[in-house]
Scaffold this motif. Structure first.
Motif, PDB file in Angstrom:
ATOM      1  N   LEU A  48       0.845  -1.194   0.000  1.00  0.00           N
ATOM      2  CA  LEU A  48       0.000   0.000   0.000  1.00  0.00           C
ATOM      3  C   LEU A  48       0.883   1.246   0.000  1.00  0.00           C
ATOM      4  O   LEU A  48       1.688   1.445   0.918  1.00  0.00           O
ATOM      5  CB  LEU A  48      -0.905  -0.015   1.230  1.00  0.00           C
ATOM      6  N   VAL A  49       0.719   2.093  -1.045  1.00  0.00           N
ATOM      7  CA  VAL A  49       1.595   3.241  -1.240  1.00  0.00           C
ATOM      8  C   VAL A  49       0.743   4.501  -1.407  1.00  0.00           C
ATOM      9  O   VAL A  49      -0.182   4.537  -2.221  1.00  0.00           O
ATOM     10  CB  VAL A  49       2.491   3.070  -2.483  1.00  0.00           C
ATOM     11  N   GLU A  90      -0.361  -2.332  -4.659  1.00  0.00           N
ATOM     12  CA  GLU A  90       0.457  -3.062  -5.617  1.00  0.00           C
ATOM     13  C   GLU A  90       0.148  -4.556  -5.538  1.00  0.00           C
ATOM     14  O   GLU A  90       0.719  -5.284  -4.722  1.00  0.00           O
ATOM     15  CB  GLU A  90       1.934  -2.784  -5.371  1.00  0.00           C
ATOM     16  N   ILE A  91      -0.798  -4.990  -6.367  1.00  0.00           N
ATOM     17  CA  ILE A  91      -1.095  -6.416  -6.457  1.00  0.00           C
ATOM     18  C   ILE A  91       0.189  -7.171  -6.755  1.00  0.00           C
ATOM     19  O   ILE A  91       0.478  -8.213  -6.183  1.00  0.00           O
ATOM     20  CB  ILE A  91      -2.161  -6.668  -7.539  1.00  0.00           C
ATOM     21  N   LYS A  92       0.969  -6.621  -7.667  1.00  0.00           N
ATOM     22  CA  LYS A  92       2.380  -6.938  -7.837  1.00  0.00           C
ATOM     23  C   LYS A  92       3.046  -5.656  -8.280  1.00  0.00           C
ATOM     24  O   LYS A  92       2.362  -4.680  -8.636  1.00  0.00           O
ATOM     25  CB  LYS A  92       2.596  -8.071  -8.833  1.00  0.00           C
ATOM     26  N   ARG A  93       4.366  -5.597  -8.244  1.00  0.00           N
ATOM     27  CA  ARG A  93       5.056  -4.334  -8.495  1.00  0.00           C
ATOM     28  C   ARG A  93       4.686  -3.750  -9.853  1.00  0.00           C
ATOM     29  O   ARG A  93       4.648  -2.533 -10.031  1.00  0.00           O
ATOM     30  CB  ARG A  93       6.566  -4.541  -8.419  1.00  0.00           C
ATOM     31  N   GLU A  94       4.382  -4.650 -10.822  1.00  0.00           N
ATOM     32  CA  GLU A  94       4.106  -4.194 -12.174  1.00  0.00           C
ATOM     33  C   GLU A  94       2.667  -3.751 -12.396  1.00  0.00           C
ATOM     34  O   GLU A  94       2.345  -3.220 -13.459  1.00  0.00           O
ATOM     35  CB  GLU A  94       4.435  -5.305 -13.183  1.00  0.00           C
ATOM     36  N   GLY A 128      -7.841   4.708 -11.051  1.00  0.00           N
ATOM     37  CA  GLY A 128      -7.037   4.298 -12.182  1.00  0.00           C
ATOM     38  C   GLY A 128      -6.083   3.176 -11.847  1.00  0.00           C
ATOM     39  O   GLY A 128      -6.228   2.482 -10.840  1.00  0.00           O
ATOM     40  N   VAL A 129      -5.088   3.025 -12.709  1.00  0.00           N
ATOM     41  CA  VAL A 129      -4.120   1.949 -12.545  1.00  0.00           C
ATOM     42  C   VAL A 129      -2.736   2.451 -12.966  1.00  0.00           C
ATOM     43  O   VAL A 129      -2.605   3.264 -13.887  1.00  0.00           O
ATOM     44  CB  VAL A 129      -4.519   0.705 -13.379  1.00  0.00           C
TER      45      VAL A 129
END
Length: 262
Positions: A182-183, A218-222, A257-258
């Motif tokens: 979480l960021v 971040e579900i994953k970093r990407e 957004g994403v």
């Protein structure tokens, strides 16, 4: 004594960070990482070519008067010292109006000048479309981007159009790691125009201040979906031009957004 020792360490750390930020270009031009030759360390970076595409913002922005889809991306290819960049920022109104803008589309060459800073230079394109006649212009751009002390990301540019109009922009952001995934990211940007360009709704002086706050997971970093808010306040002559066209000088929006990179 403990206080003095702590103060000494803090000052020493700040001096070290300052020295790293202003290392001369000559060490990098010789293919050496800063201090590598003196310390006998292996260079931590090189110039083997590789690339990345970062879609920093792909979002739906809901406002009081209109909604839009916004895009902010960066792509680069090259090594750690020399890179080619393609950067862009655009907005398309999808509700409450029509039209939109390619705020900037830049093709740049970047050169690392210190461990945390690179200089960029190249050309760009700007377009505003509908309602009414479209307006576009090309420009030359000179920029600086990198990490300021305390890990603030900074991106600033000076642009000069084919007609001789000049303006500068500044943007900074910071990532607060609330958890490993979480960021919270605050963002601040502003623009200053040295000439009035009515076709683009730009007055001379400080054009605006824009503040955003996005919370991403971040579900994953990407791949990281986010929600947030933004507030854009037009200032000075630019605010007068907006009001003369029947617009609002202040704009508050909810965001969803994403963020993703490849």
């Amino acid at each position: 004594m403990n206080t003095n020792r702590h103060l000494s360490k803090t000052v020493g750390g700040l001096l070290s960070a300052t020295l790293l930020a202003v290392m001369p270009l000559s060490a990098l031009a010789n293919g050496q990482a800063p201090f590598a030759k003196d310390k006998g360390w292996a260079p931590p970076v090189g110039d083997a070519p590789h690339g990345r595409l970062l879609i920093d913002r792909l979002e739906y922005a809901a406002g009081d008067n209109e909604d839009s889809v916004n895009l902010d991306f960066k792509a680069w290819y090259g090594g750690d010292y020399n890179r080619v960049w393609l950067e862009g920022e655009a907005e398309n109104v999808v509700s409450g109006g029509s039209g939109g803008a390619i705020e900037n589309l830049d093709l740049l060459y970047g050169r690392l000048i210190s461990p945390y800073w690179s200089v960029q230079a190249g050309v760009g394109y700007q377009l505003e479309y509908g309602p009414g006649p479209n307006h576009d212009r090309g420009y030359a751009v000179l920029g600086l981007q990198g990490l300021a002390p305390y890990w603030f990301e900074v991106n600033t540019n000076l642009r000069v159009s084919e007609d001789g109009d000049a303006w500068a922009d500044f943007e900074t952001e910071y990532d607060f790691l609330l958890t490993q995934k979480l960021v919270l990211q605050p963002r601040f940007s502003t623009k200053v125009a040295f000439d009035e360009v009515k076709e683009f709704g730009v007055g001379q002086g400080i054009n605006n201040v824009k503040i955003g706050l996005r919370l991403r997971y971040e579900i994953k970093r990407e791949f990281a979906p986010y929600i947030g808010v933004s507030w854009n306040k037009k200032l000075g002559d630019t605010a007068d031009l907006v009001k003369a066209e029947g617009g609002d000088a202040s704009d508050f929006r909810l965001l969803g957004g994403v963020r993703m990179w490849f």
